[in-house]
Scaffold this motif. Sequence first.
Motif, PDB file in Angstrom:
ATOM      1  N   TYR A  29       0.841  -1.188   0.000  1.00  0.00           N
ATOM      2  CA  TYR A  29       0.000   0.000   0.000  1.00  0.00           C
ATOM      3  C   TYR A  29       0.880   1.244   0.000  1.00  0.00           C
ATOM      4  CZ  TYR A  29       1.388  -0.337   4.835  1.00  0.00           C
ATOM      5  OH  TYR A  29       2.151  -0.454   5.961  1.00  0.00           O
ATOM      6  N   TRP A  30       0.336   2.323  -0.537  1.00  0.00           N
ATOM      7  CA  TRP A  30       1.003   3.618  -0.523  1.00  0.00           C
ATOM      8  C   TRP A  30       0.517   4.396   0.694  1.00  0.00           C
ATOM      9  CZ3 TRP A  30       4.911   5.305  -3.541  1.00  0.00           C
ATOM     10  CH2 TRP A  30       5.217   4.536  -4.670  1.00  0.00           C
TER      11      TRP A  30
ATOM     12  N   SER B 222       5.479  10.093  -0.599  1.00  0.00           N
ATOM     13  CA  SER B 222       4.682   8.880  -0.379  1.00  0.00           C
ATOM     14  C   SER B 222       5.607   7.688  -0.414  1.00  0.00           C
ATOM     15  CB  SER B 222       3.616   8.719  -1.472  1.00  0.00           C
ATOM     16  OG  SER B 222       2.666   9.750  -1.375  1.00  0.00           O
TER      17      SER B 222
ATOM     18  N   GLU C 202       5.642   3.319  -0.539  1.00  0.00           N
ATOM     19  CA  GLU C 202       4.922   2.063  -0.700  1.00  0.00           C
ATOM     20  C   GLU C 202       5.537   1.075   0.281  1.00  0.00           C
ATOM     21  OE1 GLU C 202       3.473  -1.074  -4.109  1.00  0.00           O
ATOM     22  OE2 GLU C 202       5.450  -0.164  -4.327  1.00  0.00           O
TER      23      GLU C 202
ATOM     24  N   ASN D 107       8.898   1.233  -2.418  1.00  0.00           N
ATOM     25  CA  ASN D 107       8.980   2.283  -3.431  1.00  0.00           C
ATOM     26  C   ASN D 107       8.731   3.625  -2.758  1.00  0.00           C
ATOM     27  OD1 ASN D 107       9.254   3.514  -5.922  1.00  0.00           O
ATOM     28  ND2 ASN D 107       7.599   2.376  -6.901  1.00  0.00           N
ATOM     29  N   TRP D 108       9.024   4.701  -3.475  1.00  0.00           N
ATOM     30  CA  TRP D 108       8.650   6.030  -2.996  1.00  0.00           C
ATOM     31  C   TRP D 108       8.283   6.910  -4.164  1.00  0.00           C
ATOM     32  CZ3 TRP D 108      14.004   7.043  -0.370  1.00  0.00           C
ATOM     33  CH2 TRP D 108      14.967   7.317  -1.330  1.00  0.00           C
ATOM     34  N   SER D 109       7.621   7.991  -3.847  1.00  0.00           N
ATOM     35  CA  SER D 109       7.192   8.978  -4.831  1.00  0.00           C
ATOM     36  C   SER D 109       7.340  10.346  -4.175  1.00  0.00           C
ATOM     37  CB  SER D 109       5.732   8.720  -5.218  1.00  0.00           C
ATOM     38  OG  SER D 109       5.255   9.750  -6.041  1.00  0.00           O
TER      39      SER D 109
END
Length: 125
Positions: A12-13, A35, A37, A76-78
Motif C-alpha cells: 500500500y502507498w 509517499s 509504498e 517504493n517512494w514517490s
Amino acid sequence: MTEFVLAENDRYWWPVVVLFPDPEKPGSFVEQKLSMEFELQERDDYIKSRKLVAEMTDPEEIVAHEHAELVRLSKNWSGVVGKNKEPVPFTEAALRAAIQKPWFRTGVYRAMNEAQSGEKPRLGN
C-alpha cells in the motif's frame, strides 16, 4: 463499499510528512511530503521482531535490526527529488542513505507505524 481483498503480499502507498529544520528560520521546521509504498508486516512477524528487539542489549544492534526491517518493508517512494529537483529513483542504497537523516527516518517510521497499526492517528497527542 469496497470489498476486502485478501492478498498474499499486501502492499500500500502511505503519505509521509518529514519535518525538516528550516534553514531560514532557526527553531522552525519546514514540512516536506512524499509517499512510500510499504509491504504489510503481519502480526506474528511483528511480535517476533519486537521480542527479538526486547532481548537485544546493544543499541547499535537494535538500530541495525530496525533499519533492516524498514528496508525490507519499504518497496517504493514517490515525491523524492535531488538538489536540482530531479526525481530520485527508489533503490535500497538510496533508502539506506535517506534514513541516515534523522528527520527523514522519523517521518518514515511514523508513517509506517501509523499505517501498520490500522488506526488513524490521534490528533492532539
